[in-house]
Design an enzyme around this catalytic site. Structure first.
Site, PDB file in Angstrom:
ATOM      1  CD1 TRP A 130       0.021  -1.587   3.061  1.00 32.20           C
ATOM      2  CD2 TRP A 130       0.856   0.483   3.212  1.00 32.20           C
ATOM      3  NE1 TRP A 130       0.932  -1.569   4.098  1.00 32.20           N
ATOM      4  CE2 TRP A 130       1.463  -0.303   4.211  1.00 32.20           C
ATOM      5  CE3 TRP A 130       1.226   1.834   3.104  1.00 32.20           C
ATOM      6  CZ2 TRP A 130       2.410   0.194   5.096  1.00 32.20           C
ATOM      7  CZ3 TRP A 130       2.176   2.328   3.988  1.00 32.20           C
ATOM      8  CH2 TRP A 130       2.764   1.511   4.967  1.00 32.20           C
ATOM      9  CE  LYS A 154      -3.576  -9.828  -1.380  1.00 32.78           C
ATOM     10  NZ  LYS A 154      -4.299  -8.636  -0.921  1.00 32.78           N
ATOM     11  CG  HIS A 155      -3.061  -2.750  -4.588  1.00 34.48           C
ATOM     12  ND1 HIS A 155      -1.997  -2.590  -3.733  1.00 34.48           N
ATOM     13  CD2 HIS A 155      -3.021  -1.652  -5.403  1.00 34.48           C
ATOM     14  CE1 HIS A 155      -1.342  -1.480  -4.021  1.00 34.48           C
ATOM     15  NE2 HIS A 155      -1.936  -0.884  -5.040  1.00 34.48           N
ATOM     16  CB  ALA A 156      -2.034  -3.572   0.314  1.00 33.67           C
ATOM     17  N   GLY A 206       6.726  -6.238  -0.964  1.00 32.75           N
ATOM     18  CA  GLY A 206       6.150  -6.186   0.370  1.00 32.75           C
ATOM     19  C   GLY A 206       7.172  -6.612   1.397  1.00 32.75           C
ATOM     20  CB  SER A 207       6.750  -7.502   4.919  1.00 32.99           C
ATOM     21  OG  SER A 207       5.849  -8.565   4.786  1.00 32.99           O
ATOM     22  CD  GLU A 228      12.233  -5.182  -6.383  1.00 31.45           C
ATOM     23  OE1 GLU A 228      13.023  -4.922  -5.442  1.00 31.45           O
ATOM     24  OE2 GLU A 228      12.565  -5.144  -7.576  1.00 31.45           O
ATOM     25  CG  LEU A 229      11.408  -9.431  -0.350  1.00 32.43           C
ATOM     26  CD1 LEU A 229      11.998 -10.710   0.205  1.00 32.43           C
ATOM     27  CD2 LEU A 229       9.904  -9.574  -0.532  1.00 32.43           C
ATOM     28  CB  CYS A 262      11.183  -0.649   0.317  1.00 34.90           C
ATOM     29  SG  CYS A 262      11.089   0.019  -1.343  1.00 34.90           S
ATOM     30  CD  GLU A 359      11.246  -2.524   6.195  1.00 30.41           C
ATOM     31  OE1 GLU A 359      10.564  -3.544   6.398  1.00 30.41           O
ATOM     32  OE2 GLU A 359      11.339  -1.988   5.080  1.00 30.41           O
TER      33      GLU A 359
HETATM   34  P1  NAP Z   1       2.985  -6.893   3.409  1.00 30.43           P
HETATM   35  O1  NAP Z   1       2.264  -7.000   4.676  1.00 30.43           O
HETATM   36  O2  NAP Z   1       4.018  -7.908   3.104  1.00 30.43           O
HETATM   37  O3  NAP Z   1       1.865  -6.874   2.255  1.00 30.43           O
HETATM   38  C1  NAP Z   1       2.196  -6.741   0.891  1.00 30.43           C
HETATM   39  C2  NAP Z   1       1.190  -7.523   0.063  1.00 30.43           C
HETATM   40  O4  NAP Z   1       1.314  -8.907   0.335  1.00 30.43           O
HETATM   41  C3  NAP Z   1      -0.259  -7.170   0.360  1.00 30.43           C
HETATM   42  O5  NAP Z   1      -0.978  -7.256  -0.851  1.00 30.43           O
HETATM   43  C4  NAP Z   1      -0.675  -8.251   1.332  1.00 30.43           C
HETATM   44  O6  NAP Z   1      -2.062  -8.504   1.299  1.00 30.43           O
HETATM   45  C5  NAP Z   1       0.083  -9.440   0.806  1.00 30.43           C
HETATM   46  N1  NAP Z   1       0.434 -10.432   1.809  1.00 30.43           N
HETATM   47  C6  NAP Z   1       0.754 -10.227   3.118  1.00 30.43           C
HETATM   48  N2  NAP Z   1       1.069 -11.398   3.701  1.00 30.43           N
HETATM   49  C7  NAP Z   1       0.967 -12.358   2.746  1.00 30.43           C
HETATM   50  C8  NAP Z   1       1.173 -13.762   2.736  1.00 30.43           C
HETATM   51  N3  NAP Z   1       1.572 -14.430   3.825  1.00 30.43           N
HETATM   52  N4  NAP Z   1       0.941 -14.442   1.594  1.00 30.43           N
HETATM   53  C9  NAP Z   1       0.557 -13.787   0.482  1.00 30.43           C
HETATM   54  N5  NAP Z   1       0.348 -12.452   0.428  1.00 30.43           N
HETATM   55  C10 NAP Z   1       0.561 -11.739   1.546  1.00 30.43           C
HETATM   56  O7  NAP Z   1       3.731  -5.489   3.250  1.00 30.43           O
HETATM   57  P2  NAP Z   1       3.104  -4.036   3.476  1.00 30.43           P
HETATM   58  O8  NAP Z   1       2.939  -3.800   4.932  1.00 30.43           O
HETATM   59  O9  NAP Z   1       1.954  -3.839   2.582  1.00 30.43           O
HETATM   60  O10 NAP Z   1       4.327  -3.128   2.910  1.00 30.43           O
HETATM   61  C11 NAP Z   1       5.418  -2.779   3.677  1.00 30.43           C
HETATM   62  C12 NAP Z   1       6.610  -3.679   3.383  1.00 30.43           C
HETATM   63  O11 NAP Z   1       6.874  -3.717   1.992  1.00 30.43           O
HETATM   64  C13 NAP Z   1       7.894  -3.149   4.003  1.00 30.43           C
HETATM   65  O12 NAP Z   1       8.613  -4.213   4.545  1.00 30.43           O
HETATM   66  C14 NAP Z   1       8.631  -2.538   2.834  1.00 30.43           C
HETATM   67  O13 NAP Z   1      10.005  -2.434   3.000  1.00 30.43           O
HETATM   68  C15 NAP Z   1       8.242  -3.441   1.727  1.00 30.43           C
HETATM   69  N6  NAP Z   1       8.393  -2.778   0.430  1.00 30.43           N
HETATM   70  C16 NAP Z   1       9.400  -3.159  -0.405  1.00 30.43           C
HETATM   71  C17 NAP Z   1       9.593  -2.504  -1.610  1.00 30.43           C
HETATM   72  C18 NAP Z   1      10.711  -2.873  -2.558  1.00 30.43           C
HETATM   73  O14 NAP Z   1      10.675  -2.460  -3.695  1.00 30.43           O
HETATM   74  N7  NAP Z   1      11.693  -3.642  -2.137  1.00 30.43           N
HETATM   75  C19 NAP Z   1       8.737  -1.465  -1.973  1.00 30.43           C
HETATM   76  C20 NAP Z   1       7.710  -1.111  -1.090  1.00 30.43           C
HETATM   77  C21 NAP Z   1       7.547  -1.784   0.099  1.00 30.43           C
HETATM   78  P3  NAP Z   1      -3.046  -7.970   2.458  1.00 30.43           P
HETATM   79  O15 NAP Z   1      -2.963  -6.485   2.457  1.00 30.43           O
HETATM   80  O16 NAP Z   1      -4.367  -8.485   2.035  1.00 30.43           O
HETATM   81  O17 NAP Z   1      -2.550  -8.562   3.746  1.00 30.43           O
END
Ligand code: NAP
Length: 458
Positions: A130, A154-156, A206-207, A228-229, A262, A359
């Protein structure tokens, strides 16, 4: 299941959606598959024409799109407008460059003719976060579509309005129905989607914990993935740096997007000789941030995206203070409604403290003081992450040597880490693998096919 759009600046529910059920998902995947088959046969010039129309639609609609991001995840409106403009730029960059990137590469061998050609893979599932609700999706979508693929998003779950708005942008631009498809589903649905025969590959941002789970599912299904984590980017300031310039950029590098990036600089690693000067200038800059209603004029720090994330950040700050960090600014949630957090600066942080090890995804900076460049690199590399890094020095020869010693997907010398459609973007170590953007971002989601041709035999 209900997907709820809420405003983190007011805690108000904006709207609610029923998640797509199994028949709706099936219908959307079928449509996506049929659109992609046709798209793969569409001449590259026609594909590029669509990319340009998407760029145009984004620019035309930015006044309607930007407030959706601000409402759903709390970023200042001016930053949301900039985000939409960057998405449009990305589509234009690929419309210009992708035909060259997709041209056959002749590779001399014993054959009469041998070459690499770039074929589409199919439908790419994008699981997205998000924090940049438009950019994260669109930086992946432009090269994926340019390469002849389709995309299922599949967005957040907290940005459903942004997700649906992006689908509408593609419709407005005249994309084939289903070529870019939004599914409103929870994360529990991702495994089934990865396993679906119509999904060819996965791009995840994502994370790190979610990335681990998706990587194992995609690995089990033997599907290509780009991850991309998370990150804990170092921002190194050496004794010979332009300290005032570094401090000014450092404020933006840490606090833009309310610190939820990130590639935000998270650990400021400063040589003792200039540390006091840097800290004074950095704190003075952070004090000038204007925290408030992200829709408001002149606001430079909005709300964090969710209350639980704010609470997690606060716990990290409190733990670091208990471990011996010195709180120079902020350090607590803003009272009242909304997930606001004070711009926070922690000094005297050491590598074993929470703010340096984990982080910190919000407006809290950790300053670590070091003796010299060698210690700076050691500290910079002392986390499991390896996304971006910034290095400030006036000795560019020394900088070039140091850039090779830093564990990161990108090192920016005398600047802040930022994504640029022309340059590859990605991480190493637990920050992920694969690359987005640039030529590599396009080739990631192609079948790089070797075509070997011998002499014609009669
Ligand atoms: P997140 O909790 O990992 O969620 C990202 C996406 O993954 C959401 O669509 C989420 O869906 C889904 N998701 C979560 N847990 C999942 C699982 N176990 N299996 C499958 N899908 C799953 O991350 P966030 O809080 O949205 O974003 C913050 C994180 O993203 C930070 O750690 C940041 O550093 C990282 N990030 C990395 C980059 C990069 O380019 N490296 C860029 C931006 C952000 P739901 O919303 O439905 O749970």
């Amino acid at each position: 299941m209900t997907i709820t759009s809420f405003n983190p600046a007011t805690d108000a529910v904006l709207t609610e959606y029923d998640a797509h059920d199994a028949p709706a998902i099936e219908q959307k995947l079928e449509r996506a598959a049929s659109a992609q088959r046709e798209w793969a046969r569409t001449p590259v010039a026609e594909r590029m024409a669509l990319l340009r129309r998407v760029a145009q639609a984004l620019r035309e609609q930015k006044a309607g799109l930007a407030p959706l991001a601000t409402l759903e995840m709390g970023k200042p409106l001016a930053e949301a407008v900039g985000e939409v403009e960057k998405c449009a730029w990305n589509f234009d960059v690929y419309a210009d460059a992708a035909p060259g990137m997709l041209q056959d590469q002749v590779v001399p061998s014993s054959a009469t003719d041998s070459r690499m050609v770039y074929d589409p893979l199919g439908i790419v599932l994008a699981v997205m976060p998000w924090n940049y609700p438009f950019w994260q999706v669109m930086r992946a979508a432009a090269p994926v579509l340019a390469g002849g693929n389709g995309m299922v998003l599949k967005h957040a779950s907290n940005v459903p309005q942004c997700a649906l708005a992006l689908e509408a942008v593609f419709q407005k631009a005249g994309a084939p129905a289903g070529l870019f498809t939004t599914l409103l589903v929870g994360s529990g649905e991702v495994k089934r989607l990865i396993e679906d025969h119509r999904i060819a590959a996965v791009t995840f941002t994502g994370s790190t914990p979610a990335g681990r789970s998706i990587a194992s599912q995609a690995g089990q299904a033997l599907k290509k993935q780009v991850l991309e984590l998370g990150g804990s980017d170092p921002f190194i300031v050496l004794a010979d740096a332009d300290v005032e310039a570094a401090a000014t950029v450092a404020v933006k590098a840490r606090f833009q997007n309310t610190g939820q990036s990130c590639i935000a600089a998270k650990r400021f690693i400063v040589e003792h000789a200039v540390a006091d000067r840097f800290v004074d200038a950095f704190v003075a800059g952070a004090r000038k941030l204007v925290v408030g209603d992200p829709m408001g004029d002149g606001v430079t720090q909005g709300a964090m995206a969710k209350r639980n994330l704010r609470d997690e950040l606060h716990a990290q700050v409190e733990a670091s203070v208990q471990q011996g960090a010195k709180l120079l600014l902020g350090g607590k949630p803003v009272a009242g409604p909304g997930a606001f957090y004070e711009p926070t600066v922690l000094d005297q942080v050491t590598p074993d403290m929470t703010a340096a090890r984990e982080e910190t995804f919000g407006p809290a900076a950790a300053i670590l003081r070091v003796a010299d460049a060698a210690e700076a690199v050691r500290v910079a590399n002392g986390t499991p992450f390896g996304l971006g890094a910034a290095l400030w020095t006036t000795d560019l020869d020394h900088a070039r040597q140091l850039t090779r010693q830093i564990d990161a997907g990108a090192v920016f010398v005398n600047g802040m880490v930022a994504s640029d459609p022309r340059l590859p973007f990605g991480g190493t170590k637990e920050s992920g693998y694969g690359r987005e953007l640039g030529v590599l971002g396009l080739h990631e989601f192609t079948n790089i096919k070797t075509v070997w041709t011998g002499p014609a035999r009669t």
